[in-house]
Motif scaffolding. Structure first.
Motif, PDB file in Angstrom:
ATOM      1  N   ASP A 198     -39.389  43.659  49.532  1.00 46.25           N
ATOM      2  CA  ASP A 198     -39.206  45.092  49.322  1.00 46.25           C
ATOM      3  C   ASP A 198     -38.875  45.395  47.863  1.00 46.25           C
ATOM      4  O   ASP A 198     -38.423  44.528  47.113  1.00 46.25           O
ATOM      5  N   HIS A 199     -39.080  46.638  47.505  1.00 52.13           N
ATOM      6  CA  HIS A 199     -38.862  47.091  46.134  1.00 52.13           C
ATOM      7  C   HIS A 199     -37.979  48.324  46.154  1.00 52.13           C
ATOM      8  O   HIS A 199     -38.100  49.188  47.026  1.00 52.13           O
ATOM      9  N   VAL A 200     -37.059  48.393  45.191  1.00 48.67           N
ATOM     10  CA  VAL A 200     -36.143  49.516  45.046  1.00 48.67           C
ATOM     11  C   VAL A 200     -36.359  50.149  43.672  1.00 48.67           C
ATOM     12  O   VAL A 200     -36.553  49.436  42.683  1.00 48.67           O
ATOM     13  N   VAL A 201     -36.313  51.470  43.612  1.00 47.43           N
ATOM     14  CA  VAL A 201     -36.271  52.165  42.330  1.00 47.43           C
ATOM     15  C   VAL A 201     -34.878  52.769  42.206  1.00 47.43           C
ATOM     16  O   VAL A 201     -34.438  53.524  43.078  1.00 47.43           O
ATOM     17  N   CYS A 202     -34.194  52.410  41.142  1.00 49.09           N
ATOM     18  CA  CYS A 202     -32.800  52.807  40.960  1.00 49.09           C
ATOM     19  C   CYS A 202     -32.625  53.474  39.598  1.00 49.09           C
ATOM     20  O   CYS A 202     -33.236  53.060  38.608  1.00 49.09           O
ATOM     21  N   SER A 203     -31.783  54.470  39.557  1.00 53.00           N
ATOM     22  CA  SER A 203     -31.456  55.101  38.276  1.00 53.00           C
ATOM     23  C   SER A 203     -30.708  54.128  37.376  1.00 53.00           C
ATOM     24  O   SER A 203     -29.892  53.328  37.841  1.00 53.00           O
ATOM     25  N   ARG A 204     -30.976  54.218  36.079  1.00 52.56           N
ATOM     26  CA  ARG A 204     -30.182  53.440  35.123  1.00 52.56           C
ATOM     27  C   ARG A 204     -28.755  53.961  35.055  1.00 52.56           C
ATOM     28  O   ARG A 204     -27.848  53.218  34.705  1.00 52.56           O
ATOM     29  N   GLY A 205     -28.574  55.225  35.367  1.00 54.07           N
ATOM     30  CA  GLY A 205     -27.266  55.843  35.252  1.00 54.07           C
ATOM     31  C   GLY A 205     -26.424  55.634  36.492  1.00 54.07           C
ATOM     32  O   GLY A 205     -26.051  56.594  37.174  1.00 54.07           O
TER      33      GLY A 205
ATOM     34  N   ARG B 125     -31.953  37.741  44.465  1.00 54.03           N
ATOM     35  CA  ARG B 125     -31.908  36.409  45.077  1.00 54.03           C
ATOM     36  C   ARG B 125     -32.456  36.417  46.497  1.00 54.03           C
ATOM     37  O   ARG B 125     -32.862  35.378  47.020  1.00 54.03           O
ATOM     38  N   PHE B 126     -32.464  37.582  47.133  1.00 57.02           N
ATOM     39  CA  PHE B 126     -32.978  37.708  48.492  1.00 57.02           C
ATOM     40  C   PHE B 126     -34.398  38.273  48.497  1.00 57.02           C
ATOM     41  O   PHE B 126     -34.894  38.708  49.539  1.00 57.02           O
ATOM     42  N   GLY B 127     -35.017  38.293  47.317  1.00 50.80           N
ATOM     43  CA  GLY B 127     -36.406  38.719  47.231  1.00 50.80           C
ATOM     44  C   GLY B 127     -36.619  40.209  47.161  1.00 50.80           C
ATOM     45  O   GLY B 127     -37.730  40.701  47.384  1.00 50.80           O
ATOM     46  N   VAL B 128     -35.564  40.957  46.848  1.00 53.48           N
ATOM     47  CA  VAL B 128     -35.677  42.414  46.693  1.00 53.48           C
ATOM     48  C   VAL B 128     -35.711  42.728  45.205  1.00 53.48           C
ATOM     49  O   VAL B 128     -34.745  42.474  44.480  1.00 53.48           O
ATOM     50  N   GLU B 129     -36.806  43.273  44.740  1.00 56.01           N
ATOM     51  CA  GLU B 129     -36.962  43.585  43.317  1.00 56.01           C
ATOM     52  C   GLU B 129     -36.557  45.028  43.048  1.00 56.01           C
ATOM     53  O   GLU B 129     -36.790  45.918  43.867  1.00 56.01           O
ATOM     54  N   THR B 130     -35.951  45.269  41.889  1.00 55.58           N
ATOM     55  CA  THR B 130     -35.504  46.610  41.525  1.00 55.58           C
ATOM     56  C   THR B 130     -36.059  47.014  40.172  1.00 55.58           C
ATOM     57  O   THR B 130     -36.010  46.239  39.215  1.00 55.58           O
ATOM     58  N   SER B 131     -36.575  48.222  40.096  1.00 61.25           N
ATOM     59  CA  SER B 131     -36.980  48.827  38.832  1.00 61.25           C
ATOM     60  C   SER B 131     -35.980  49.910  38.480  1.00 61.25           C
ATOM     61  O   SER B 131     -35.596  50.714  39.341  1.00 61.25           O
TER      62      SER B 131
END
Length: 407
Positions: free
Chosen positions: A115-122, A137-143
């Motif tokens: 899965d992929h997450v989009v997260c605010s820098r703030g 580490r659990f295979g979840v990528e974040t942008s």
């Protein structure tokens, strides 16, 4: 829910429909025992007993409602969960041991490898670390993207994106997200829109009204309001909270009954405290703008703030946290902080006592230099969580800091 005056007679939730958040903060979720106590009771027990082996089996098997073990069923915790869910306008809440445990529980329950997450820098620095280091580490990528740049959010979304995560207003620069627009982007991608509502609380902002799927709090902050306990809570629809609750039952990042009782007491005064925080913060932000040595003030209540109108449309107040930059670098920021005498030098926020911190070396100290730069965390940035002391006394203390800038 709560009880009527008659022993063990429960008031239907419908009886509280239409009442204000102020009333919900005092009345929602109260559970009275056979003693008919006026204040909320504390149930400091690890387990509960049953009338028979058959009843125990029915409880454990889910065939009969009732308390089993305080890791996942405790009346005091349930009262806190019911109250904050009512205040936020959500179906159900799940309380956790800390605000970070609330975020972790949400991620572990609702995300999986790939899965992929989009997260605010703030966001709070530790939130960034949780996504960037540990969820990876659990295979979840974040942008990570700019909170206020909708094009950047749109471009970051992928077919495997399952969650958009924000704080609004942001920590520590007080940027404000367009929640309705982000909710639309998330739902078009079949992703969850998760809002950390710690800075505003449901008194000032109700993200579900703007399309949020899940609302998260560090109860440690304003929900308590007096710096006494650590805790967190996740609010959302039953179908999602069932998963979060399942993770909590198995993994155990549980809120203690005593802390839940403290938070219940904190919620009773939350509306009047938030209004006092807002009043002091706006006056202090306006005053700081006029001081020599202050380069820029970040507070959504200021008309100069780029998202002031958006904040006014989403919030009923602008909150109690502000940040500002001083002329110079880290040495000047530290000199300013060290010169204060009354204000508490601590990284906590949401307290009736005003606190001051240097985000670059505390709350966001674990971020890389590049991540700090992208998030706007400069060496000369100072964050203040404005309490409810006399505003004149706060100005006197901050004048000591201003004097230190020219020393």
């Amino acid at each position: 829910m709560t009880y009527r005056r008659e022993e063990h007679t429960m008031i239907p939730e419908s009886d509280l429909e239409g009442v204000s958040v102020d009333t919900l903060a005092v009345r929602a979720g109260q559970i009275r025992t056979g003693q008919l106590e006026h204040s909320d009771a504390i149930f400091p027990t690890s387990s509960f007993v049953y009338g028979s082996a058959a009843q125990a089996a029915a409880r454990f098997g889910g065939d009969e409602p009732g308390n089993i073990y305080s890791r996942f069923t405790n009346p005091t915790v349930q009262a806190f969960e019911a109250r904050i869910a009512a205040m936020e306008g959500g179906e159900r809440a799940v309380a956790t041991a800390s605000g970070m445990a609330a975020i972790l529980s949400t991620c572990m329950a609702l995300l999986q490898s790939g899965d992929h997450v989009v997260c605010s820098r703030g966001v709070f620095g530790t939130t960034n670390v949780l996504f960037q280091k540990y969820m990876a580490r659990f295979g979840v990528e974040t942008s990570f993207v700019a909170l206020t740049d909708l094009d950047e959010w749109q471009q970051a979304i992928r077919p495997e994106t399952k969650m958009l995560f924000i704080e609004t207003p942001s920590n520590p620069l007080c940027e404000v997200a367009d929640m309705a627009a982000l909710a639309k982007l998330a739902h078009a991608a079949d992703a969850l829109f998760v809002v950390d509502n710690c800075f505003c609380t449901p008194v000032l902002q109700r993200p579900f009204e703007f399309g949020a799927d899940i609302v998260i709090h560090s109860a440690t902050k304003y929900l308590d309001g007096q710096g006494r306990c650590i805790g967190g809570v996740v609010v959302g629809p039953n179908r999602l909270m069932d998963e979060v609750y399942g993770f909590l039952r198995s993994a155990g990042p549980t809120l203690s009954p005593f802390n839940a009782w403290v938070f219940l007491k904190g919620l009773e005064t939350l509306p009047i405290r938030m209004r006092a925080h807002c009043e002091n913060a706006l006056e202090l932000a306006t005053w700081l703008q006029q001081q020599v040595g202050v380069e820029r003030v970040y507070y959504a209540g200021l008309k100069s703030h780029p998202q002031h109108e958006l904040a006014a449309s989403q919030q009923t107040g602008f909150g109690g946290v502000l940040s500002f930059t001083v002329t110079g670098g880290q040495d000047k920021a530290w000199a300013f902080i060290d010169a204060t005498r009354m204000i508490s030098i601590t990284a906590n926020l949401g307290d009736v006592k005003t606190t001051i911190t240097h985000p670059g070396t505390t709350t966001h100290g674990r971020l890389s230099p590049d991540d700090k730069a992208h998030a706007g965390i400069t060496d000369n940035l100072i964050r203040i969580s404005v309490g409810i002391e006399s505003i004149d006394d706060l100005k006197v203390d901050l004048k000591r800091g201003l004097a230190a800038l020219s020393a």
